[in-house]
Each structure stands twice: as C-alpha cells, then as structure tokens.
Design an enzyme around this catalytic site. Structure first.
Site: not given
Length: 463
Positions: A295, A324, A437
């Site tokens: 951000e 792994h 938003k």
C-alpha cells in the site's frame, strides 16, 4: 539491537549481473540518504505529513491509559474479539502471534495466567464469522472495534452483527460494558455511535495511517489486554528510533535496506520482495509487511505528477516450510526477486532429537537439536540462493521478545518511508484502495453514491 547483513546482495558474492556494488552505491547515495532521513525527522512533527507514527514510541499518555484500562477489565472476560481489517488488525495479529505462548487460545486459563483468549475477525466471510460468534460466550467477551473513519464497511458490518447479538444476550444497558472502540478523536460514524451509546474509547491519532498504526492504541490495546508487556515494546521502539536518526547510511540499517530494495528494483529488475522469517512465531510479520510495502509503495504517479506505476510486489514465505514449496521457483525461475530472511538468534526452547533409528539413513539426526536443524536450513538456503546468483539480505533479532519485535517492525516502517522517498512517491496515500471502497459503498446502497451504483452495475453486467 537487531542486525542487518547485506553481503549476499553484493557483486562479490552473486556477481555483476545480479548483484550491487554496495560500497560504491552507499557512497553514491550517502548524501541523498542523509537528506531523506533528516527531512523525515524534521517533518514528523508537522501536521498533514502522515509521519506521526514516528512519535508513537514516546506517547506515554496512551500507554498509561491502555495499561489502566487493561488492569480495570482484568479477569472480567474470557475472550477478546478484535473487529478490524488491514492495518487495524495485522499489527496486533503479528505481535500477539509472536509474543504469546504458541497455541494461546488452546491453553487452559491457568496456562494463560487467567488472561483471555484473543480472536481477530479480520475478514467478512459469512461462514467463519458465524462459526466464531456461535462458539464464543459473548457475555464473557470484550469486543474491540477498530476503524479510524468509522465508515469501513467490513468492520462496521461486523460490529452491527456483534452489537445486535450482545444486546440480545446482555440487554440494552449492560452490553455497553463489553465494547471498547478505537477510532478518530472527534469525527466519524464510530465516534458518533460511541458517544451516543456510551462506549469506552481509545484514539487513532491524527496523521497516522492504518498500516503504520501498530504502536498506537490500535495495536497496544489488544496486546495489553492479553498481558503482554507494552513497556518492553515501547523501549524497543525508542532505542531503534534513536539508532535510525543516524544520517550515515553505513550505520543506519533501515536506510541500507531501503536503498538495496530500491536499487534491486530499478537497476536489476527485481521487483518482487520476499519476506521469509525462520520462525513460525514470526509468520504474521510477513502478512503485516505485505500490507505495509504494497500500500505504501505501489503508486501510479510520483510527486511531480509523472505516470510511473512503481512498486515492488511483496511476497510472504516461511522458513523452513517454503523451502519445500516456493524455492524451486526462487532458485531456478525468473531472477526477479530479492529475499529478506528473518533469523532468530536464540529460541526460547531447545528441542533435542532422540538417538533412535541409528541403523537407518536418518540416524545422523540423533543427538542434534531442532534448533540446529532450522539454523542449518536457513544457512543452506541462503548459500544455495547465492549459488544461483539470487540476492538476499538477512535480519537477525536476538530473540522473540517485545523489545526485539518492536525494533523489527519499527525498522521496517522507517525502511518503507525511506524507500518511498527514493521512488519519489507519496508513501502514505492509497487512492487505489479508496476507489474499491467507493465502489463497495455504491453497490451496498450508501447515500450519495446512487449515480456510481448505476454506472457500476452496468459495468458489472458487461464484464
């Protein structure tokens, strides 16, 4: 103090094509770095610079109020339920997962010294939310709702659901004792509700963005409620802040980290930044770092208005688990990453491997410790990456305690701020998040967003 080792990002180890001549780069950038550090410290006390997070380690008043409240409610609750998303939750999760006893919520009250369990409801998946709320005895649960604006749709929808349940179980008057709100000092929907309903409140300071708020009441309150020593944390911040005021890049580990990450991106094309702790207790530090880095540094325009679309992409990993899974790609895939290891100097426990199965190919492990093994895994992985000419840096903390964790997080915050200045972008804005938003507000029918909702619905239908 924590240590920073950048040797495996240098040309002397990984070669000219993928490494940096760090002695030369440090010399070339020393004046720029000194100016950036001095400027950040000069601006931190000025309003609307969004640098007040640099002062949080010295906020004795907040510490006093947090400790007083935690003492007042001690023993009254079996559970702490934190409602928040992004910066309102990630810092608290990172610190509690690091500093509480492992598997805290599964321990008996006696094993927890009668401190409560803690749950962070940081998403709005209906299945997990319902399961958690059905499991908790809400009469014995303290709800900490955190949002500075008070209009965060995810957090406030959670709170509306929880408030309704609390009120039904405890009654209109009594339920208020089970709520504490952390929000803006004066404005916003949650501030309005808190004053109307009579909730205990704490303040999200002005000019502190969510991803930099971990050392405000946003993070300090939840961790104090479960018995963690916030004085130790504040001492770590203050000592690290003093060290990072040093304008000499040879002495400032945040400046070193920022410059290396920046140059690996712009000079070497390594725009992926992997954060890999070798400790399960630090796994959520990577989650916190991902938000902080993404951000803050992912921006479409620079301070001069140029379209730049910059920002290294953060990736979380865990040692030794991801050796792994991801390391085949890291070693032999595109050489477009810089990896930051976090090492622990001294674990709390030493776990010995029994001398059994000596007649088999695993007999060599007997008599060693798990501590030896995880350190060997970290060393071998670092060397293996350098064999493939992959750059790495290593942060080592002495042990996993409040002092060291505070130093680590604060150092990464300062590193991010310095990196933003090197990219010449506004580190503290987030217009890309705000657009999403606003779309959400429109789709959910918030007043004032009717035109946006109509346009958005047509776009959704077309796509």
């Amino acid at each position: 103090m924590i240590k920073f080792d950048y040797g495996n990002a240098d040309v002397s180890v990984i070669g000219q094509e993928h490494g940096l001549n760090l002695a030369q780069e440090f010399d070339q950038y020393k004046d720029r770095i000194a100016s950036i550090i001095a400027d950040l410290n000069k601006r931190k006390d000025k309003p609307e610079q969004w640098l007040q997070w640099m002062n949080l380690g010295y906020n004795e008043e907040t510490v006093w109020y947090v400790k007083e409240y935690a003492s007042m409610v001690r023993g009254r609750f079996d559970n702490i339920l934190v409602l928040g998303i992004g910066g309102s939750a990630l810092g608290g999760i990172a610190i509690t997962e690091a500093l509480l006893k492992p598997y805290w919520n599964l321990l008996t009250p006696e094993q927890r010294d009668n401190y409560p369990r803690i749950f962070f409801l940081d998403n709005i998946d209906p299945d997990s939310m319902t399961a958690l709320l059905d499991m908790l005895d809400l009469k014995r649960t303290l709800v900490n709702v955190i949002t500075k604006s008070g209009s965060t749709a995810e957090t406030m929808s959670q709170f509306m659901i929880v408030k309704d349940r609390l009120e039904k179980e405890l009654g209109e008057d009594e339920y208020r004792k089970n709520v504490v709100a952390t929000t803006d000092k004066q404005t916003g929907v949650l501030r309005q509700i808190a004053e109307q309903e009579g909730y205990k409140t704490f303040v999200v300071p002005d000019d502190v963005g969510g991803r930099f708020s971990v050392f405000s009441a946003v993070g300090l309150l939840p961790i104090a409620l479960v018995g963690l020593d916030i004085d130790d944390i504040m001492n770590g911040i203050k000592d690290m802040d003093l060290a990072l005021k040093n304008t000499d890049i040879h002495e400032n580990i945040a400046a070193q980290g920022a410059l290396i990450q920046y140059l690996m991106d712009v000079k070497k094309g390594k725009n992926l930044s992997v954060m890999m702790p070798y400790s399960s207790r630090l796994r959520y530090v990577s989650d916190w770092y991902v938000q902080l880095w993404a951000e803050s540094l992912g921006k479409s325009t620079d301070k001069d208005g140029n379209h730049v679309h910059v920002g290294p992409t953060p990736i979380k990993a865990l040692g030794a688990t991801d050796q792994h899974s991801q390391f085949q790609l890291f070693n032999e895939g595109p050489n477009d990453k810089i990896i930051t290891f976090i090492r622990v100097g001294e674990f709390d426990k030493t776990l010995e491997i029994p001398r059994i199965f000596e007649y088999t190919g695993i007999g060599y492990l007997g008599g060693k410790t798990i501590n030896d093994l995880i350190n060997a895994e970290a060393d071998s992985t670092r060397v293996s990456l350098s064999d493939y000419e992959r750059p790495t840096v290593t942060i080592t903390i002495p042990k996993v305690d409040g002092y060291s964790i505070a130093q680590l997080l604060y150092m990464l915050e300062v590193q991010t701020a310095i990196a933003g200045e090197l990219y010449n972008i506004d580190t503290f804005s987030q217009p890309g998040v705000e657009q999403a938003k606003n779309y959400t507000y429109a789709l959910m029918g918030r007043a004032g967003y009717e035109d946006s909702a109509s346009i958005l619905q047509s776009k959704i239908a077309m796509r």
